[in-house]
Write an enzyme that holds these catalytic residues in place. Structure first.
Site, short mmCIF file in Angstrom:
data_model
loop_
_atom_site.label_atom_id
_atom_site.label_comp_id
_atom_site.label_asym_id
_atom_site.label_seq_id
_atom_site.Cartn_x
_atom_site.Cartn_y
_atom_site.Cartn_z
N ASP A 5 25.55 -0.73 -21.58
CA ASP A 5 24.24 -1.27 -21.93
C ASP A 5 23.68 -1.99 -20.72
O ASP A 5 24.42 -2.58 -19.91
CB ASP A 5 24.36 -2.24 -23.10
CG ASP A 5 24.65 -1.52 -24.42
OD1 ASP A 5 24.50 -0.28 -24.47
OD2 ASP A 5 25.04 -2.19 -25.39
N ASP A 55 22.00 -4.70 -20.53
CA ASP A 55 21.92 -6.15 -20.61
C ASP A 55 23.30 -6.83 -20.54
O ASP A 55 23.41 -8.02 -20.84
CB ASP A 55 21.21 -6.58 -21.90
CG ASP A 55 21.84 -6.00 -23.15
OD1 ASP A 55 22.86 -5.29 -23.04
OD2 ASP A 55 21.31 -6.24 -24.25
N TRP A 100 19.32 0.71 -34.45
CA TRP A 100 20.40 -0.15 -33.97
C TRP A 100 21.65 -0.03 -34.85
O TRP A 100 21.57 -0.01 -36.08
CB TRP A 100 19.91 -1.60 -33.97
CG TRP A 100 20.97 -2.57 -33.56
CD1 TRP A 100 21.34 -2.90 -32.30
CD2 TRP A 100 21.79 -3.33 -34.44
NE1 TRP A 100 22.36 -3.82 -32.33
CE2 TRP A 100 22.66 -4.11 -33.63
CE3 TRP A 100 21.89 -3.43 -35.83
CZ2 TRP A 100 23.59 -4.98 -34.16
CZ3 TRP A 100 22.82 -4.30 -36.37
CH2 TRP A 100 23.67 -5.06 -35.53
N GLU A 112 26.64 3.65 -34.11
CA GLU A 112 27.14 4.72 -33.24
C GLU A 112 28.46 4.35 -32.58
O GLU A 112 29.34 5.21 -32.40
CB GLU A 112 26.10 5.11 -32.19
CG GLU A 112 25.97 4.21 -30.98
CD GLU A 112 25.27 2.89 -31.27
OE1 GLU A 112 25.39 1.97 -30.44
OE2 GLU A 112 24.61 2.79 -32.33
N ASP A 113 28.64 3.08 -32.21
CA ASP A 113 29.89 2.68 -31.58
C ASP A 113 31.07 2.75 -32.55
O ASP A 113 32.21 3.06 -32.16
CB ASP A 113 29.77 1.29 -30.95
CG ASP A 113 29.15 0.28 -31.90
OD1 ASP A 113 28.68 0.69 -32.97
OD2 ASP A 113 29.14 -0.91 -31.57
N MET A 160 25.47 -11.60 -21.61
CA MET A 160 24.36 -10.76 -22.06
C MET A 160 23.05 -11.39 -21.66
O MET A 160 22.84 -12.60 -21.82
CB MET A 160 24.41 -10.57 -23.58
CG MET A 160 23.21 -9.82 -24.14
SD MET A 160 23.32 -9.53 -25.92
CE MET A 160 24.41 -8.12 -25.94
N HIS A 193 17.08 -11.16 -24.80
CA HIS A 193 15.84 -10.39 -24.92
C HIS A 193 15.41 -10.38 -26.38
O HIS A 193 16.19 -10.66 -27.29
CB HIS A 193 16.05 -8.95 -24.44
CG HIS A 193 17.17 -8.23 -25.15
ND1 HIS A 193 17.02 -7.61 -26.35
CD2 HIS A 193 18.48 -8.07 -24.78
CE1 HIS A 193 18.17 -7.08 -26.73
NE2 HIS A 193 19.08 -7.34 -25.80
N ARG A 206 14.29 -8.46 -29.73
CA ARG A 206 14.68 -7.19 -30.32
C ARG A 206 13.51 -6.20 -30.27
O ARG A 206 12.38 -6.54 -30.58
CB ARG A 206 15.14 -7.37 -31.77
CG ARG A 206 15.63 -6.06 -32.41
CD ARG A 206 16.13 -6.30 -33.83
NE ARG A 206 17.33 -7.10 -33.82
CZ ARG A 206 18.54 -6.62 -33.59
NH1 ARG A 206 18.70 -5.34 -33.35
NH2 ARG A 206 19.60 -7.41 -33.59
#
Length: 369
Positions: free
Chosen positions: A213, A215, A275, A278-279, A305, A308, A310
């Protein structure tokens, strides 16, 4: 008086005649000397001809017509053949424990980070974000894949921290930013599938893939971005989770798989729009194929991280929990073999390769409630 003049004239004529005769003799001697030299010169050429005919192994025409064969030996010393110039010595293998690592790092996101500054800090990184150590040969070629959309601010910080870390780790690597075109719902795992395929199109020697990712920044450069015998989860202790795993099966953030491991699980799922989920599906795929996840020590697996807001187009997928439970049924049909996309642009920037793709639109979900 006349008799005296006649005697003088006679003596002068005899002297001139003697000089002419002497000149003639010198000319004859020089002529025969030059002739002898020419005769010896041509005799050497005529003497070489039979030698070449008798020993064809020493002939350049034989070597040129059959460059990968050895001519039969005549029992005599061979004539010296042309040899290529000196080649650069092969570099030694890179150490498993790179000597330039510094350990814990101070990571902060408050200082301005223009891209020009990051470029000046990394003069050894080539166009497209490619790098190879100049003093050793790495065991792997690593592709770093970043799913992306509207995170330019985060990308600058990621490049600022990660390029020096990866260089100190003595990696041969390339950085690929896979940019989802349009404003439809984000699909992280599908973008990672696209990155895997597009990186291999550029360099078929990639044998290790790091999926990160944009971030997340590691807080310790001893967390080596390499692939091992098992899939690896790097981001095991993020600050937003209190520097611990949120749950035992968590596989998000930053992970690494070899090319063979990625293909063994049929890549990542393409059907997780929005969101989350998937992981966990990827974790299930790894478990179902009999592999186990390796992790670094928690002391070096910490990450910070970049905060930010969403993305309104990355809301939670309402069907993610149902999909996770059916990984065993879907992993064979949904993965790297079924991904569909269109590449819109490939742009090689000084620090990364940007690949903008159209990955389609999500299916319509039934309203909740």
């Amino acid at each position: 008086m006349s008799r005296l003049l006649g005697g003088t004239l006679e003596r002068v004529c005899k002297a001139v005649l003697l000089l002419c005769l002497l000149h003639f003799l010198v000319a004859v001697i020089l002529y025969f000397d030059v002739y002898a030299q020419h005769l010896a010169f041509f005799s050497r050429f005529s003497a070489r001809g039979p030698a070449r005919a008798l020993h064809p192994a020493a002939s350049s025409s034989t070597n040129c017509s059959r460059p990968n064969t050895t001519a039969p030996s005549s029992g005599l010393p061979e004539a010296p053949s042309a040899r290529p110039g000196p080649t650069a010595p092969a570099l030694p293998p890179c150490s498993d424990s790179p000597p330039g690592l510094v350990g814990r790092l101070l990571i902060e996101f408050t200082s301005p980070m223009p891209l020009e500054r990051v470029q000046r800090e990394n003069p050894g990184v080539l166009l497209g974000g490619r790098y190879a150590p100049p003093d050793c040969t790495p065991a792997q070629t690593v592709a770093v894949i970043i799913p992306f959309r509207h995170r330019e601010h985060h990308l600058r910080y990621w490049l600022h921290y990660l390029h020096p870390i990866l260089r100190r780790q003595r990696l041969r690597y390339g950085v690929y930013v896979i940019n989802q075109h349009g404003e439809d719902t984000f699909n992280r795992a599908k973008l990672l599938n696209v990155g895997f395929l597009e990186a291999l199109k550029e360099d078929a020697t990639y044998d290790c893939f790091i999926f990160s990712d944009v971030d997340l920044v590691p807080m310790d450069d001893r967390n080596l971005y390499r692939c091992g015998d098992q899939p690896r989860h790097f981001a095991i202790a993020m600050d937003k989770f209190g520097f611990r795993l949120p749950y035992a099966g968590y596989f998000g953030g930053v992970s690494g798989l070899s090319k063979a491991q990625f293909l063994r699980i049929n890549g990542f799922p393409n059907e997780y729009w929005g969101w989350g989920g998937e992981d966990d599906d990827i974790f299930n795929r790894i478990s179902l194929t009999g592999m186990k996840i390796s992790r670094p020590d928690i002391r070096i697996g910490r990450y910070r991280m970049i905060k930010h807001d969403r993305d309104k187009h990355n809301e939670p997928n309402p069907q993610r929990f149902t999909k996770i439970q059916n990984t065993k049924l879907t992993m064979k049909r949904d993965g790297i073999g079924s991904v569909r996309y269109q590449v819109l642009e490939v742009s090689r920037q000084p620090l990364f390769t940007n690949i903008t793709v159209d990955i389609g639109r999500p299916p319509s979900w039934p309203p909740r409630g």
